[in-house]
Scaffold this motif. Sequence first.
Motif, mmCIF file in Angstrom:
data_model
loop_
_atom_site.group_PDB
_atom_site.id
_atom_site.type_symbol
_atom_site.label_atom_id
_atom_site.label_comp_id
_atom_site.label_asym_id
_atom_site.label_seq_id
_atom_site.Cartn_x
_atom_site.Cartn_y
_atom_site.Cartn_z
ATOM 1 N N TRP A 45 41.913 11.831 57.033
ATOM 2 C CA TRP A 45 41.401 10.288 57.157
ATOM 3 C C TRP A 45 41.320 9.667 55.577
ATOM 4 N N GLY A 46 40.772 10.592 54.780
ATOM 5 C CA GLY A 46 40.376 10.150 53.516
ATOM 6 C C GLY A 46 41.669 9.974 52.588
ATOM 7 N N TRP A 59 36.839 8.688 46.284
ATOM 8 C CA TRP A 59 35.901 8.149 47.129
ATOM 9 C C TRP A 59 36.305 8.315 48.617
ATOM 10 N N SER A 60 37.492 8.031 48.894
ATOM 11 C CA SER A 60 37.669 8.163 50.218
ATOM 12 C C SER A 60 37.788 9.240 50.914
ATOM 13 N N VAL A 61 38.290 10.485 50.129
ATOM 14 C CA VAL A 61 38.339 11.753 50.654
ATOM 15 C C VAL A 61 36.684 12.075 50.633
ATOM 16 N N GLY A 64 35.339 10.742 53.698
ATOM 17 C CA GLY A 64 35.901 11.359 55.053
ATOM 18 C C GLY A 64 35.246 12.828 55.311
#
Length: 100
Positions: A45-46, A59-61, A64
Amino acid sequence: MSSQSLTQLTAQQYDWWSVWRQRGRAAYIWQVGILSCGLPGGLAWGIGLALLMEWNLAWSVGAGLILAPLGGYCLGEQLWNDFESRYAATDPANSPPSST
């Protein structure tokens, strides 16, 4: 398919679930829910958000890997409850023998 076949476990599933029951609820939720579904899903997802939405990868990982294991816990909990109810509904005396 009858509704009975959807609620009861096959002999192979019954044997498989018996092993998981011996390992315990926490082990099942950790291994199946969090480690097998939550962490890989959070990582995918990240990375997907970072690539598709051009978000910062770290940040996204990170988000996630924090949020998806919570979903994995909920999934593991739900699967445990489902298998427990199906296990209780299965009468091993009426099940066909497992083919091992």
